[in-house]
Design a protein around this motif. Structure first.
Motif, PDB file in Angstrom:
ATOM      1  N   SER A 100       0.820  -1.201  -0.043  1.00  0.00           N
ATOM      2  CA  SER A 100       0.117  -0.010  -0.027  1.00  0.00           C
ATOM      3  C   SER A 100       0.797   1.482   0.202  1.00  0.00           C
ATOM      4  O   SER A 100       2.028   1.287   0.606  1.00  0.00           O
ATOM      5  N   ILE A 135       1.104   5.380   0.137  1.00  0.00           N
ATOM      6  CA  ILE A 135       0.206   6.881   0.101  1.00  0.00           C
ATOM      7  C   ILE A 135       0.753   7.737  -1.056  1.00  0.00           C
ATOM      8  O   ILE A 135       2.123   8.132  -0.635  1.00  0.00           O
ATOM      9  N   GLN A 143       1.036  11.722  -2.048  1.00  0.00           N
ATOM     10  CA  GLN A 143       0.801  13.111  -1.582  1.00  0.00           C
ATOM     11  C   GLN A 143       1.065  13.920  -2.683  1.00  0.00           C
ATOM     12  O   GLN A 143       2.293  14.312  -2.680  1.00  0.00           O
ATOM     13  N   TYR A 149      -3.399   5.391  -1.434  1.00  0.00           N
ATOM     14  CA  TYR A 149      -4.294   6.081  -0.905  1.00  0.00           C
ATOM     15  C   TYR A 149      -3.824   7.598  -1.664  1.00  0.00           C
ATOM     16  O   TYR A 149      -2.371   7.831  -1.741  1.00  0.00           O
ATOM     17  N   SER A 166      -3.783  11.940  -2.145  1.00  0.00           N
ATOM     18  CA  SER A 166      -4.331  13.014  -1.591  1.00  0.00           C
ATOM     19  C   SER A 166      -3.800  14.542  -2.431  1.00  0.00           C
ATOM     20  O   SER A 166      -2.812  14.173  -3.134  1.00  0.00           O
ATOM     21  N   ILE A 217      -8.013  10.530   0.040  1.00  0.00           N
ATOM     22  CA  ILE A 217      -7.894  10.767   1.468  1.00  0.00           C
ATOM     23  C   ILE A 217      -7.563  12.120   1.750  1.00  0.00           C
ATOM     24  O   ILE A 217      -7.158  12.996   0.820  1.00  0.00           O
ATOM     25  N   ASN A 222      -5.816  15.726   3.169  1.00  0.00           N
ATOM     26  CA  ASN A 222      -4.199  15.993   3.401  1.00  0.00           C
ATOM     27  C   ASN A 222      -4.117  15.748   4.984  1.00  0.00           C
ATOM     28  O   ASN A 222      -3.008  15.423   5.402  1.00  0.00           O
ATOM     29  N   ILE A 252      -3.060  11.806   6.145  1.00  0.00           N
ATOM     30  CA  ILE A 252      -1.795  11.189   5.780  1.00  0.00           C
ATOM     31  C   ILE A 252      -1.238  10.269   6.801  1.00  0.00           C
ATOM     32  O   ILE A 252      -0.684   9.446   6.480  1.00  0.00           O
ATOM     33  N   ILE A 300      -2.513   7.201   8.596  1.00  0.00           N
ATOM     34  CA  ILE A 300      -2.714   5.876   7.590  1.00  0.00           C
ATOM     35  C   ILE A 300      -1.643   4.958   7.929  1.00  0.00           C
ATOM     36  O   ILE A 300      -0.273   5.422   7.655  1.00  0.00           O
ATOM     37  N   ALA A 331       0.244   2.582   5.994  1.00  0.00           N
ATOM     38  CA  ALA A 331       0.678   2.063   4.634  1.00  0.00           C
ATOM     39  C   ALA A 331       1.981   1.624   4.651  1.00  0.00           C
ATOM     40  O   ALA A 331       2.685   2.406   5.412  1.00  0.00           O
ATOM     41  N   TYR A 382       5.308   6.107   1.998  1.00  0.00           N
ATOM     42  CA  TYR A 382       4.754   7.467   1.838  1.00  0.00           C
ATOM     43  C   TYR A 382       5.531   7.842   0.544  1.00  0.00           C
ATOM     44  O   TYR A 382       6.612   7.960   0.668  1.00  0.00           O
ATOM     45  N   CYS A 433       4.659   4.529   8.263  1.00  0.00           N
ATOM     46  CA  CYS A 433       5.278   3.800   6.973  1.00  0.00           C
ATOM     47  C   CYS A 433       6.536   2.957   7.240  1.00  0.00           C
ATOM     48  O   CYS A 433       7.126   3.534   8.198  1.00  0.00           O
TER      49      CYS A 433
END
Ligand code: NAD
Length: 361
Positions: free
Chosen positions: A182, A184, A186, A207, A209, A228, A230, A233, A236, A238, A241, A260
């Motif tokens: 997973s 994220i 950003q 995910y 953002s 998701i 901001n 972040i 989560i 995950a 990142y 993470c």
């Protein structure tokens, strides 16, 4: 007049950063006020983008161009390119102050450097601006594909980040498959969107953002990512990142919250303080892929344009980011130093080695 404040002394700053040459470009007729900083040319001509920004003070502009040009030296060195590091800043508001005449005058300053500095687009400049510069000098890349340029570097930059991520996953989990992991992401702008696509193609849970909510909704829907906010972040859980928006998102506050195992993204200067936060991540056991190592796809794209390489060779050079990242992680582990320190050491060694080659017949 010599200044008595070492913070403000231009020559003290040049010495601290180790610059080879800095050129101040002034042209009252067009309103041009620019600074070209050439940090190091051991490996080749200094290549770096031209940033146009309404700096509050001339001192801010100088500090920015010195810092950015030095990081270009390291980025090209570790990517294995035959390029030195440079950068330029034009002081002004890119929406109000940019004209054809100003850019062409700037192009003439670059021309006078006889190939020691080659530029490309950056914050506040675009491929059209590079076309104006090209009217005065050949020493510019990132011109539109229609006139022989390499086009949008974002897909290549995203590929490099993806290869860097794989190298980190290999280090932690023993194989480089991203499927089932997973991430994220950003910031889903030019680079982030391409990264989301690469990840979703490999069935990664993404995910996403972005402060632009319309764009976030569209991209999430297009690729099957989970949108998701901001603010969430750092809550989560995950595996990875990926900061792909702004710099300095990794700081004392966010490190204490991060869940993470890996940080790997495209944003420049992700660590608020390279030394302090690099060390904090090392101590917390979070693997940080140094940004300048894995976001080198953009400069690789420019290099390919200069060398006349095709897409296939550009992709190969970008895929080498996997090996470059592996080498950084290995050195960091062997010497118990932060990954940024390891990357800096590898870059400095390559420059020092090539300096020796050039000093002999
Ligand atoms: P971009 O401007 O296209 O995208 C940035 C995105 O981040 C935008 O969608 C913006 O709305 C979003 N954003 C801004 N602030 C945010 C925040 N606080 N939280 C979440 N989202 C936010 O930029 P890009 O070209 O995709 O580049 C992204 C980063 O990667 C930059 O730091 C850039 O310097 C770096 N980079 C880009 C390239 C390239 O080829 N474009 C190459 C190397 C490095």
């Amino acid at each position: 007049m010599p200044t008595h404040n070492p913070e403000e002394s231009i020559f003290n700053q040049l010495e601290a950063y180790g610059h080879k040459k800095v050129v101040f470009c002034s042209d009252p007729d067009t309103g041009l006020k620019a600074i070209i900083a050439i940090h190091d040319t051991t490996l080749g001509p200094a290549l770096g983008g031209t940033r146009m920004w309404a700096y509050k003070t001339e001192g801010d502009a100088l500090r920015d161009v010195l810092r950015l040009s030095k990081s270009m030296t390291y980025k090209s060195a570790i990517a294995g390119l035959n390029l030195g590091g440079g950068k330029a800043v034009i002081i002004g508001d890119s929406h109000k102050d940019k004209t054809e005449a100003l850019l062409r005058k700037f192009g003439r300053f670059i021309k006078n450097l006889n190939g020691e500095f080659i530029t490309a687009e950056d914050v506040g400049t675009n491929p059209r601006d590079m076309e104006y510069i090209r009217m005065e000098t050949q020493h510019v890349t990132g011109v539109p594909e229609s006139i022989g340029g390499s086009g949008d570097p974002a897909p290549i930059a995203a590929l490099g980040v993806y290869m860097g991520m794989k190298a980190c996953v290999k280090e932690l989990f023993g194989n480089d498959h991203l499927t089932g992991r997973s991430v994220i992401v950003q910031g889903i702008g030019h680079v982030g969107e391409h990264l989301v696509k690469l990840l979703r193609d490999e069935n990664v849970k993404v995910y996403a953002s972005d402060i632009d909510e319309d764009r976030l909704g569209q991209i999430a829907k297009k690729f099957g990512a989970e949108a998701i906010s901001n603010n969430s972040i750092f809550d989560i859980d995950a595996d990875i990142y990926a900061p792909c928006a702004l710099g300095a998102t990794i700081n004392t506050h966010t490190i204490s919250k991060l869940k993470c195992a890996i940080i790997a993204g495209s944003a420049n200067n992700q660590l608020e303080d390279e030394t302090i936060h690099g060390q904090m991540l090392l101590e917390k056991g979070i693997l940080f892929a140094p940004d300048y190592v894995i976001n080198a796809g953009g400069i690789i794209n420019c290099y390919s344009e200069l060398m006349g390489f095709g897409k296939k060779r550009t992709m190969q050079l970008t895929e080498n980011i996997y090996e470059a990242t592996r080498n950084v992680l290995k050195l960091s582990k062997a010497e118990l130093i932060s990954t940024t320190e390891a990357a800096n050491k590898i870059a400095e060694k390559r420059i020092a080695d090539i300096k020796k080659v050039k000093s002999t017949y």
